[in-house]
Write a protein that holds these residues in place. Structure first.
Motif, PDB file in Angstrom:
ATOM      1  N   ALA A 171      87.553 -24.913  37.743  1.00 42.38           N
ATOM      2  CA  ALA A 171      87.306 -24.216  38.895  1.00 42.38           C
ATOM      3  C   ALA A 171      86.372 -25.278  40.085  1.00 42.38           C
ATOM      4  CB  ALA A 171      87.977 -23.518  38.785  1.00 42.38           C
ATOM      5  N   VAL A 172      85.801 -25.136  39.292  1.00 47.96           N
ATOM      6  CA  VAL A 172      84.367 -25.857  40.276  1.00 47.96           C
ATOM      7  C   VAL A 172      84.666 -27.129  40.346  1.00 47.96           C
ATOM      8  CG1 VAL A 172      81.614 -25.236  40.291  1.00 47.96           C
ATOM      9  CG2 VAL A 172      82.895 -22.918  39.354  1.00 47.96           C
ATOM     10  N   ARG A 173      84.136 -27.194  38.846  1.00 46.89           N
ATOM     11  CA  ARG A 173      83.999 -28.988  39.053  1.00 46.89           C
ATOM     12  C   ARG A 173      85.235 -29.556  39.806  1.00 46.89           C
ATOM     13  NH1 ARG A 173      82.882 -31.537  34.821  1.00 46.89           N
ATOM     14  NH2 ARG A 173      81.862 -29.508  33.207  1.00 46.89           N
ATOM     15  N   GLU A 174      85.955 -29.497  39.650  1.00 47.23           N
ATOM     16  CA  GLU A 174      87.456 -29.775  40.676  1.00 47.23           C
ATOM     17  C   GLU A 174      87.721 -29.527  42.377  1.00 47.23           C
ATOM     18  OE1 GLU A 174      90.124 -31.778  39.111  1.00 47.23           O
ATOM     19  OE2 GLU A 174      88.559 -31.866  37.788  1.00 47.23           O
ATOM     20  N   PHE A 175      86.327 -28.898  42.636  1.00 48.03           N
ATOM     21  CA  PHE A 175      85.879 -28.266  44.164  1.00 48.03           C
ATOM     22  C   PHE A 175      85.417 -29.377  44.807  1.00 48.03           C
ATOM     23  CE2 PHE A 175      84.389 -25.424  47.624  1.00 48.03           C
ATOM     24  CZ  PHE A 175      85.750 -25.632  48.334  1.00 48.03           C
ATOM     25  N   THR A 176      86.455 -30.556  45.687  1.00 46.13           N
ATOM     26  CA  THR A 176      85.392 -31.245  46.649  1.00 46.13           C
ATOM     27  C   THR A 176      84.300 -30.802  47.000  1.00 46.13           C
ATOM     28  OG1 THR A 176      87.954 -32.262  46.386  1.00 46.13           O
ATOM     29  CG2 THR A 176      86.209 -33.483  47.355  1.00 46.13           C
ATOM     30  N   PRO A 177      84.031 -30.439  47.910  1.00 48.30           N
ATOM     31  CA  PRO A 177      82.727 -29.920  48.687  1.00 48.30           C
ATOM     32  C   PRO A 177      81.983 -29.610  47.482  1.00 48.30           C
ATOM     33  CG  PRO A 177      85.214 -29.427  50.083  1.00 48.30           C
ATOM     34  CD  PRO A 177      85.639 -29.462  48.595  1.00 48.30           C
ATOM     35  N   HIS A 178      82.715 -29.107  46.424  1.00 50.42           N
ATOM     36  CA  HIS A 178      81.450 -29.442  45.411  1.00 50.42           C
ATOM     37  C   HIS A 178      80.789 -30.156  44.847  1.00 50.42           C
ATOM     38  CE1 HIS A 178      79.226 -26.691  42.270  1.00 50.42           C
ATOM     39  NE2 HIS A 178      79.799 -28.200  41.570  1.00 50.42           N
ATOM     40  N   ALA A 179      81.702 -31.143  44.859  1.00 51.08           N
ATOM     41  CA  ALA A 179      81.842 -32.579  44.445  1.00 51.08           C
ATOM     42  C   ALA A 179      80.589 -33.024  45.252  1.00 51.08           C
ATOM     43  CB  ALA A 179      82.959 -32.837  43.301  1.00 51.08           C
ATOM     44  N   GLU A 180      81.185 -32.951  45.641  1.00 53.15           N
ATOM     45  CA  GLU A 180      80.470 -34.162  46.831  1.00 53.15           C
ATOM     46  C   GLU A 180      79.075 -33.899  47.475  1.00 53.15           C
ATOM     47  OE1 GLU A 180      84.072 -35.408  49.243  1.00 53.15           O
ATOM     48  OE2 GLU A 180      83.080 -33.689  50.468  1.00 53.15           O
ATOM     49  N   ALA A 181      78.499 -32.651  47.290  1.00 51.30           N
ATOM     50  CA  ALA A 181      77.161 -31.958  47.625  1.00 51.30           C
ATOM     51  C   ALA A 181      76.413 -31.983  46.196  1.00 51.30           C
ATOM     52  CB  ALA A 181      77.442 -30.378  47.664  1.00 51.30           C
ATOM     53  N   THR A 182      77.060 -32.101  45.173  1.00 54.25           N
ATOM     54  CA  THR A 182      76.364 -31.694  43.957  1.00 54.25           C
ATOM     55  C   THR A 182      75.990 -33.439  43.801  1.00 54.25           C
ATOM     56  OG1 THR A 182      77.690 -30.586  43.056  1.00 54.25           O
ATOM     57  CG2 THR A 182      76.425 -31.564  41.538  1.00 54.25           C
ATOM     58  N   ALA A 183      76.876 -34.089  44.317  1.00 58.32           N
ATOM     59  CA  ALA A 183      76.998 -35.763  44.181  1.00 58.32           C
ATOM     60  C   ALA A 183      75.442 -35.930  45.329  1.00 58.32           C
ATOM     61  CB  ALA A 183      78.027 -36.849  43.962  1.00 58.32           C
ATOM     62  N   ARG A 184      75.418 -36.114  46.459  1.00 53.29           N
ATOM     63  CA  ARG A 184      74.518 -35.757  47.637  1.00 53.29           C
ATOM     64  C   ARG A 184      72.519 -35.631  46.740  1.00 53.29           C
ATOM     65  NH1 ARG A 184      79.012 -34.323  50.833  1.00 53.29           N
ATOM     66  NH2 ARG A 184      77.859 -32.568  51.234  1.00 53.29           N
ATOM     67  N   ILE A 185      73.151 -34.683  46.540  1.00 54.59           N
ATOM     68  CA  ILE A 185      71.364 -33.464  45.778  1.00 54.59           C
ATOM     69  C   ILE A 185      71.038 -34.821  44.851  1.00 54.59           C
ATOM     70  CG2 ILE A 185      70.854 -32.030  44.524  1.00 54.59           C
ATOM     71  CD1 ILE A 185      72.583 -30.112  46.145  1.00 54.59           C
ATOM     72  N   ASN A 186      71.958 -35.322  43.458  1.00 55.59           N
ATOM     73  CA  ASN A 186      71.610 -36.152  42.607  1.00 55.59           C
ATOM     74  C   ASN A 186      71.047 -36.835  43.081  1.00 55.59           C
ATOM     75  OD1 ASN A 186      72.642 -34.177  40.407  1.00 55.59           O
ATOM     76  ND2 ASN A 186      74.084 -34.782  40.036  1.00 55.59           N
ATOM     77  N   ASP A 187      71.716 -37.935  44.052  1.00 55.16           N
ATOM     78  CA  ASP A 187      71.556 -38.810  44.731  1.00 55.16           C
ATOM     79  C   ASP A 187      69.829 -39.189  45.494  1.00 55.16           C
ATOM     80  OD1 ASP A 187      72.395 -41.547  45.176  1.00 55.16           O
ATOM     81  OD2 ASP A 187      72.331 -40.679  46.860  1.00 55.16           O
ATOM     82  N   LYS A 188      69.226 -37.995  46.479  1.00 55.10           N
ATOM     83  CA  LYS A 188      68.501 -37.719  46.542  1.00 55.10           C
ATOM     84  C   LYS A 188      67.707 -37.075  46.445  1.00 55.10           C
ATOM     85  CE  LYS A 188      67.469 -35.151  51.369  1.00 55.10           C
ATOM     86  NZ  LYS A 188      67.945 -34.849  52.668  1.00 55.10           N
ATOM     87  N   HIS A 189      67.577 -36.942  45.632  1.00 55.90           N
ATOM     88  CA  HIS A 189      66.261 -35.898  44.624  1.00 55.90           C
ATOM     89  C   HIS A 189      65.966 -36.283  43.210  1.00 55.90           C
ATOM     90  CE1 HIS A 189      65.807 -32.799  48.210  1.00 55.90           C
ATOM     91  NE2 HIS A 189      67.126 -32.745  48.186  1.00 55.90           N
ATOM     92  N   SER A 190      66.814 -37.209  42.434  1.00 52.63           N
ATOM     93  CA  SER A 190      67.324 -37.987  41.827  1.00 52.63           C
ATOM     94  C   SER A 190      67.194 -36.990  40.336  1.00 52.63           C
ATOM     95  CB  SER A 190      66.055 -38.987  41.406  1.00 52.63           C
ATOM     96  OG  SER A 190      65.751 -39.771  42.418  1.00 52.63           O
ATOM     97  N   MET A 191      68.061 -35.813  40.210  1.00 58.27           N
ATOM     98  CA  MET A 191      68.135 -34.821  40.167  1.00 58.27           C
ATOM     99  C   MET A 191      69.169 -34.617  39.297  1.00 58.27           C
ATOM    100  SD  MET A 191      67.899 -31.799  42.342  1.00 58.27           S
ATOM    101  CE  MET A 191      68.208 -30.574  41.242  1.00 58.27           C
ATOM    102  N   GLN A 192      69.898 -34.122  38.341  1.00 56.21           N
ATOM    103  CA  GLN A 192      71.095 -34.887  36.982  1.00 56.21           C
ATOM    104  C   GLN A 192      71.439 -33.333  36.909  1.00 56.21           C
ATOM    105  OE1 GLN A 192      68.753 -35.322  33.395  1.00 56.21           O
ATOM    106  NE2 GLN A 192      69.218 -37.846  34.339  1.00 56.21           N
TER     107      GLN A 192
END
Length: 383
Positions: A171-192
């Motif tokens: 349910a969490v991974r399929e929630f689009t706002p969560h997925a988009e925020a996760t991608a932005r965090i990983n991209d901006k801060h080089s996180m995984q």
């Protein structure tokens, strides 16, 4: 040495950090503490310099109101996205949206303070501290007040029954706002950051690569599943089981050590009242602390009756298990908080079945204020 602590305002998580704060301050170290305003007095009395989350993280709090119970602005985030603000699942679905807004201020604060180490609560409301420290390359140590890392499998996910942890993760991974925020965090801060949450079996991503102090002894911990143990080993998490972090008893506790008897009797009487009164109180407390999502009036009397039956049965099973466990009974008897009240135990995070078991044991004479010249620390809240 300069140390930054970060914890939610849940006293069951915050209280065990305070003896560590006091010890560090007494040794001459500089201690800063990030939390909510409601905990300022308690934190400052331990000797730390208090810093408000609202001041440090304006990207999250500048235009949002705080949710009750020390859980930050997650209710406001849920409301903005049209989610049910009373749902624990909704909270999990918005964790990385909150994290995205917490990180900028956290990173500014770390750059300003320049701590040598960050000490944090690994549970979901302080992920910003662990991840912020990782981005900055600052050593970090978690302080876990659950019964070991395996306990998370029975913590938040358990209150979402009949959903499984795999269901929650999906349910969490399929929630689009969560997925988009996760991608932005990983991209901006080089996180995984992983796309889901709590998978496998209650995995906490804030433990990754860090040493985690556990305030439960190793023999009393809730065991990890093989999958969870493998995930933590792969990510370099290390767990040190130190048992309760206890402060010296205060004179105030010594003077008030008999008050617990009256409170124990009150809680026990409440538990033995007419079933309707007791279950209404159970529902009120559990809902207040966000431990489950009770069905609303629209659910109909049949669903609500099933809900109360399930809560009753679960409480009875937990209480029986608590009383039947020699290790838990020994821990209660050996480390009983003679100066604390049953209500304080419940506020500190003990489950209602544990509080009721504690009250029964106390009234049965398993331990007594009269037997102690000094107050022994409380096994629930560490005070």
């Amino acid at each position: 040495m300069k140390v930054v602590f970060a914890c939610s305002a849940h006293v069951g998580h915050l209280n065990p950090t305070l003896p560590v704060v006091k010890a560090l301050v007494s040794l001459g170290h500089e201690v800063h503490y990030i939390c909510f305003e409601t905990m300022r007095a308690k934190i400052e009395s331990a000797g730390a310099k208090f810093h408000s989350c609202e001041d440090i993280q304006p990207e999250l709090y500048a235009r949002r109101s705080l949710a009750p119970g020390g859980i930050g602005a997650c209710n406001a985030i849920m409301g903005e996205l049209g989610l049910d603000t009373s749902s624990v699942l909704s909270m999990l679905m918005t964790l990385n949206l909150s994290l995205e807004k917490e990180l900028p201020g956290t990173l500014r604060f770390f750059k300003d303070i320049r701590p040598d180490v960050v000490v944090y609560d690994p549970l979901v409301f302080c992920r910003y501290a662990a991840h912020g420290a990782a981005v900055m390359g600052i050593p970090a140590v978690g302080l876990l007040t659950l019964a070991g890392p395996g306990a998370m499998r029975l913590h938040t996910p358990a209150v979402l029954h009949p959903l499984t942890i795999a269901d929650i993760d999906y349910a969490v991974r399929e929630f689009t706002p969560h997925a988009e925020a996760t991608a932005r965090i990983n991209d901006k801060h080089s996180m995984q950051l992983r796309p889901g949450i709590l998978f496998p079996d209650g995995y906490m991503d804030s433990c990754r690569g860090n040493t985690i102090i556990v305030t439960t002894s190793e023999d009393l911990q809730d065991p990890m599943t093989p999958e969870l143990s493998a995930a933590y080993t792969q990510d370099g998490a290390r767990f040190e089981y130190v048992g309760p972090l206890l402060a010296l008893a205060s004179q105030e506790i010594l003077q008030d050590k008999h008050a617990g008897y009256a409170e124990a009797k009150r809680v026990l009487a409440l538990a033995e009242q007419a079933e309707g009164s007791w279950m209404r109180r159970v529902r009120q407390i559990l809902h207040q602390w966000g431990l489950l999502d009770p069905p609303g009036p629209q659910a109909g009397p049949g669903v609500r009756a099933q809900y109360f039956d399930l809560v009753k049965a679960a409480a009875q099973r937990q209480e029986q298990a608590w009383l039947a466990s020699p290790a838990q009974r020994e821990a209660l008897t050996r480390g009983a908080g003679v100066g604390c009240t049953a209500l304080e135990h419940s506020i500190a995070g003990a489950s209602l079945p544990q509080v009721r078991a504690w009250a029964r044991l106390r009234l049965q004479g398993a331990f007594s204020c009269d037997e102690a010249d000094v107050a022994r620390p409380c096994p629930f809240c560490g005070q």
